[in-house]
Design a protein around this motif. Structure first.
Motif, PDB file in Angstrom:
ATOM      1  N   GLU A  81       0.836  -1.209   0.000  1.00  0.00           N
ATOM      2  CA  GLU A  81       0.000   0.000   0.000  1.00  0.00           C
ATOM      3  C   GLU A  81       0.867   1.253   0.000  1.00  0.00           C
ATOM      4  O   GLU A  81       0.554   2.236  -0.686  1.00  0.00           O
ATOM      5  CB  GLU A  81      -0.924  -0.025   1.218  1.00  0.00           C
ATOM      6  N   ARG A  82       1.966   1.215   0.718  1.00  0.00           N
ATOM      7  CA  ARG A  82       2.869   2.377   0.756  1.00  0.00           C
ATOM      8  C   ARG A  82       3.575   2.563  -0.576  1.00  0.00           C
ATOM      9  O   ARG A  82       3.801   3.697  -1.017  1.00  0.00           O
ATOM     10  CB  ARG A  82       3.873   2.211   1.902  1.00  0.00           C
ATOM     11  N   ILE A  83       3.937   1.443  -1.229  1.00  0.00           N
ATOM     12  CA  ILE A  83       4.520   1.544  -2.569  1.00  0.00           C
ATOM     13  C   ILE A  83       3.503   2.178  -3.517  1.00  0.00           C
ATOM     14  O   ILE A  83       3.850   3.034  -4.339  1.00  0.00           O
ATOM     15  CB  ILE A  83       4.951   0.153  -3.077  1.00  0.00           C
ATOM     16  N   GLY A  84       2.242   1.751  -3.395  1.00  0.00           N
ATOM     17  CA  GLY A  84       1.186   2.345  -4.210  1.00  0.00           C
ATOM     18  C   GLY A  84       1.059   3.839  -3.967  1.00  0.00           C
ATOM     19  O   GLY A  84       0.840   4.612  -4.906  1.00  0.00           O
ATOM     20  N   ASP A  85       1.229   4.245  -2.719  1.00  0.00           N
ATOM     21  CA  ASP A  85       1.167   5.682  -2.400  1.00  0.00           C
ATOM     22  C   ASP A  85       2.294   6.442  -3.091  1.00  0.00           C
ATOM     23  O   ASP A  85       2.103   7.570  -3.576  1.00  0.00           O
ATOM     24  CB  ASP A  85       1.270   5.896  -0.884  1.00  0.00           C
ATOM     25  N   HIS A  86       3.477   5.848  -3.146  1.00  0.00           N
ATOM     26  CA  HIS A  86       4.599   6.505  -3.832  1.00  0.00           C
ATOM     27  C   HIS A  86       4.323   6.616  -5.336  1.00  0.00           C
ATOM     28  O   HIS A  86       4.696   7.615  -5.965  1.00  0.00           O
ATOM     29  CB  HIS A  86       5.900   5.746  -3.579  1.00  0.00           C
ATOM     30  N   GLU A 117      13.460   5.304  -4.670  1.00  0.00           N
ATOM     31  CA  GLU A 117      14.420   4.738  -3.726  1.00  0.00           C
ATOM     32  C   GLU A 117      13.677   4.137  -2.535  1.00  0.00           C
ATOM     33  O   GLU A 117      14.048   3.065  -2.027  1.00  0.00           O
ATOM     34  CB  GLU A 117      15.401   5.830  -3.284  1.00  0.00           C
ATOM     35  N   ARG A 118      12.599   4.804  -2.113  1.00  0.00           N
ATOM     36  CA  ARG A 118      11.786   4.282  -1.009  1.00  0.00           C
ATOM     37  C   ARG A 118      11.030   3.025  -1.421  1.00  0.00           C
ATOM     38  O   ARG A 118      10.849   2.105  -0.618  1.00  0.00           O
ATOM     39  CB  ARG A 118      10.801   5.360  -0.535  1.00  0.00           C
ATOM     40  N   VAL A 119      10.578   2.972  -2.674  1.00  0.00           N
ATOM     41  CA  VAL A 119       9.919   1.755  -3.171  1.00  0.00           C
ATOM     42  C   VAL A 119      10.863   0.565  -3.030  1.00  0.00           C
ATOM     43  O   VAL A 119      10.472  -0.513  -2.563  1.00  0.00           O
ATOM     44  CB  VAL A 119       9.482   1.929  -4.639  1.00  0.00           C
ATOM     45  N   ALA A 120      12.105   0.746  -3.444  1.00  0.00           N
ATOM     46  CA  ALA A 120      13.097  -0.320  -3.320  1.00  0.00           C
ATOM     47  C   ALA A 120      13.285  -0.718  -1.858  1.00  0.00           C
ATOM     48  O   ALA A 120      13.410  -1.909  -1.535  1.00  0.00           O
ATOM     49  CB  ALA A 120      14.420   0.107  -3.939  1.00  0.00           C
ATOM     50  N   ASP A 121      13.286   0.257  -0.963  1.00  0.00           N
ATOM     51  CA  ASP A 121      13.430  -0.042   0.466  1.00  0.00           C
ATOM     52  C   ASP A 121      12.259  -0.880   0.975  1.00  0.00           C
ATOM     53  O   ASP A 121      12.446  -1.790   1.798  1.00  0.00           O
ATOM     54  CB  ASP A 121      13.526   1.255   1.275  1.00  0.00           C
ATOM     55  N   HIS A 122      11.059  -0.572   0.513  1.00  0.00           N
ATOM     56  CA  HIS A 122       9.892  -1.357   0.952  1.00  0.00           C
ATOM     57  C   HIS A 122       9.995  -2.803   0.485  1.00  0.00           C
ATOM     58  O   HIS A 122       9.584  -3.725   1.199  1.00  0.00           O
ATOM     59  CB  HIS A 122       8.604  -0.727   0.433  1.00  0.00           C
TER      60      HIS A 122
END
Length: 219
Positions: free
Chosen positions: A93-98, A193-198
């Motif tokens: 869901e957080r990746i979707g938000d990004h 970069e945050r997507v990769a972290d997730h």
């Protein structure tokens, strides 16, 4: 069909829901970055509009997990698997938000001309999408090696991110509109970069789920 068979069928259904959500989120990333690359406002708005469905999928997965825990009282191994499913749904869901954040930037830049063609940002997105697929496969397969391999891909994304930051910063000057666009593109790189972290978070969870050990893949 006996209760145990129903339980295993429900677990398989949970994995199916996760894979569907992961596929939809991957499409969100792809379309958001493509909308930015082409400055395609309709594509960007369509990406934003699909966010509600991603949120709904997360809630349905959480409800399934709570139901399995309450009704089946799973043993430790299955309990970790179910708990991991909830964690994955939150990361997805957080990746979707990004992806939505990137699409909204594409909307803001509508009518402008990109300062330079986007090359590294789509490359970051492509690697992140591969990481997402691998992280979910690692979960469904219980594959620790596949999960651990996410660390190398995360390093690739981090290196490209550093390059993007350097190049975009060097392009900044005295023109306010140019600097504004460059700042937006820096944010896009940060979101990817945050997507990769997730996705590495998912990999770490898989390793704990299977091996009962905590391993930091994002170092």
């Amino acid at each position: 069909m006996d209760t145990r068979a129903n339980y295993h069928q429900a677990l398989q259904g949970l994995q199916t829901k996760l894979l569907k959500m992961g596929s939809d989120v991957e499409i969100q990333i792809r379309d958001a970055v493509e909308a930015l690359r082409l400055l395609d406002e309709p594509m960007a708005r369509a990406t934003v509009a699909r966010d509600d469905e991603i949120d709904e999928q997360m809630l349905r997965i959480e409800e399934t997990c709570f139901s399995l825990i309450a009704l089946q009282q799973p043993m430790a191994g299955d309990l970790r698997t179910i708990g991991m499913a909830m964690k994955i749904a939150i990361d997805l869901e957080r990746i979707g938000d990004h992806a939505v954040d990137i699409a909204k930037i594409a909307i803001r830049l509508n009518g402008e001309k990109l300062v330079k063609p986007l090359i590294d940002i789509p490359l970051m997105a492509s690697i992140a999408q591969t990481m997402l697929r691998d992280s979910l496969l690692a979960y469904t397969e219980g594959n620790v090696n596949r999960a651990a391999s996410l660390a190398d891909k995360d390093d690739e994304v981090d290196k490209i991110y550093s390059t993007v930051v350097q190049h975009l910063t060097e392009l900044m000057g005295t023109d306010i509109s140019t600097n504004r666009q460059l700042t937006h593109l820096l944010m896009v790189a940060h979101y990817l970069e945050r997507v990769a972290d997730h996705t590495t978070n998912i990999g770490e969870g898989v390793i704990y789920m299977v091996a009962g050990k905590r391993k930091d893949l994002n170092v």
